[in-house]
Design an enzyme around this catalytic site. Structure first.
Site, PDB file in Angstrom:
ATOM      1  N   LYS A  83     -43.567  -2.240 -27.847  1.00 28.81           N
ATOM      2  CA  LYS A  83     -43.453  -3.556 -28.054  1.00 28.81           C
ATOM      3  C   LYS A  83     -44.814  -4.373 -27.620  1.00 28.81           C
ATOM      4  O   LYS A  83     -45.192  -4.205 -26.519  1.00 28.81           O
ATOM      5  CB  LYS A  83     -42.080  -4.110 -27.171  1.00 28.81           C
ATOM      6  CG  LYS A  83     -41.295  -5.640 -27.676  1.00 28.81           C
ATOM      7  CD  LYS A  83     -40.255  -5.430 -26.750  1.00 28.81           C
ATOM      8  CE  LYS A  83     -39.675  -6.668 -26.817  1.00 28.81           C
ATOM      9  NZ  LYS A  83     -38.427  -6.959 -25.930  1.00 28.81           N
TER      10      LYS A  83
HETATM   11  C1  E4P Z   1     -36.033  -9.468 -26.993  1.00 28.80           C
HETATM   12  O1  E4P Z   1     -36.524  -8.509 -27.088  1.00 28.80           O
HETATM   13  C2  E4P Z   1     -36.045 -10.048 -25.564  1.00 28.80           C
HETATM   14  O2  E4P Z   1     -36.167  -8.951 -24.603  1.00 28.80           O
HETATM   15  C3  E4P Z   1     -34.844 -10.894 -25.480  1.00 28.80           C
HETATM   16  O3  E4P Z   1     -33.989 -10.905 -26.310  1.00 28.80           O
HETATM   17  C4  E4P Z   1     -35.229 -12.051 -24.795  1.00 28.80           C
HETATM   18  O4  E4P Z   1     -33.790 -13.134 -24.363  1.00 28.80           O
HETATM   19  P1  E4P Z   1     -34.177 -14.198 -23.563  1.00 28.80           P
HETATM   20  O5  E4P Z   1     -34.434 -15.454 -24.091  1.00 28.80           O
HETATM   21  O6  E4P Z   1     -32.518 -14.401 -23.273  1.00 28.80           O
HETATM   22  O7  E4P Z   1     -34.654 -13.894 -22.146  1.00 28.80           O
END
Ligand code: E4P
Length: 214
Positions: A83
């Protein structure tokens, strides 16, 4: 449509993987930090439970550092998705990972133009954050509609992974729009299944059954 769990909590991952409905897992530095364990330790534990894509995020902000970290992550399992953030360095790293046959997830996408750039770079997945857009009175689902339309028009292979999901309707709307994957906190899995009429229906069937002549 594929469902990923957006958590680094191994108990949650084990619990919902047992339902047979978890296709993959996404993590991020905040989720790992919350668990108080080493990233490598936790990702390896997750890989023992989940066969599908497991996203592990780089901490470096420069392409050299991202590639170094990602190459290390990729050694842990063939289902590792590296990622990377939606930055020029992140998109250069994607192209390096493509040369090595390593799958990627470009995260922190907040606009159609960013999603277009991720697809052009050859990202395996792009993660638009719907909840964080809604939080600032923008329209997260409108972003998903635009990305799906662009990717369909140009037949990009990058898959749309809807992230930052806050409630079950985000999942239903994503499905209606044709998004490929939703990644969601564990609680959303429960909410997707739950309905008060199902609960009261089961209760009624069972109480009627007790009075039946058997
Ligand atoms: C995506 O891969 C992120 O880990 C995640 O969805 C972020 O979500 P949040 O806005 O609830 O932190």
């Amino acid at each position: 449509m594929q469902f990923f769990l957006d958590t680094a909590n191994i108990d949650e991952i084990r619990k919902y993987a047992a339902w047979g409905l978890v296709d993959g897992v996404t993590t991020n530095p905040s989720l790992i930090a919350k668990e108080g364990v080493k990233l490598e330790t936790r990702i390896k534990e997750i890989l023992e439970v989940v066969d599908g894509p497991v996203s592990s995020e780089v901490i470096s902000t420069d392409v050299k550092g991202m590639v170094k970290e990602g190459l290390e992550y990729a050694k842990w399992g063939s289902n590792i998705f590296v990622k990377v953030p939606m930055t020029p360095d992140g998109l250069m790293a994607v192209q390096e990972f493509n040369k090595e046959g390593i799958a990627t997830n470009v995260t922190l996408c907040f606009s159609p133009s960013q999603a277009l750039m991720a697809a052009k770079a050859g990202a395996t997945l792009v993660s638009p954050f719907v909840g964080r857009l809604d939080d600032i009175s923008s329209d997260g689902m409108e972003l998903i509609a635009k990305i799906v339309q662009i990717y369909e028009t140009y037949e990009y292979e990058t898959k749309v992974l809807v992230a930052s999901i806050r409630h079950p309707e985000h999942v239903v709307e994503s499905a209606l729009l044709g998004a490929d994957i939703c990644t969601m906190p564990a609680g959303i899995f429960d909410k997707l299944i739950k309905h008060p009429l199902t609960d009261s229906g089961i209760e009624k069937f069972l109480s009627d059954w007790k009075t039946a002549k058997k």
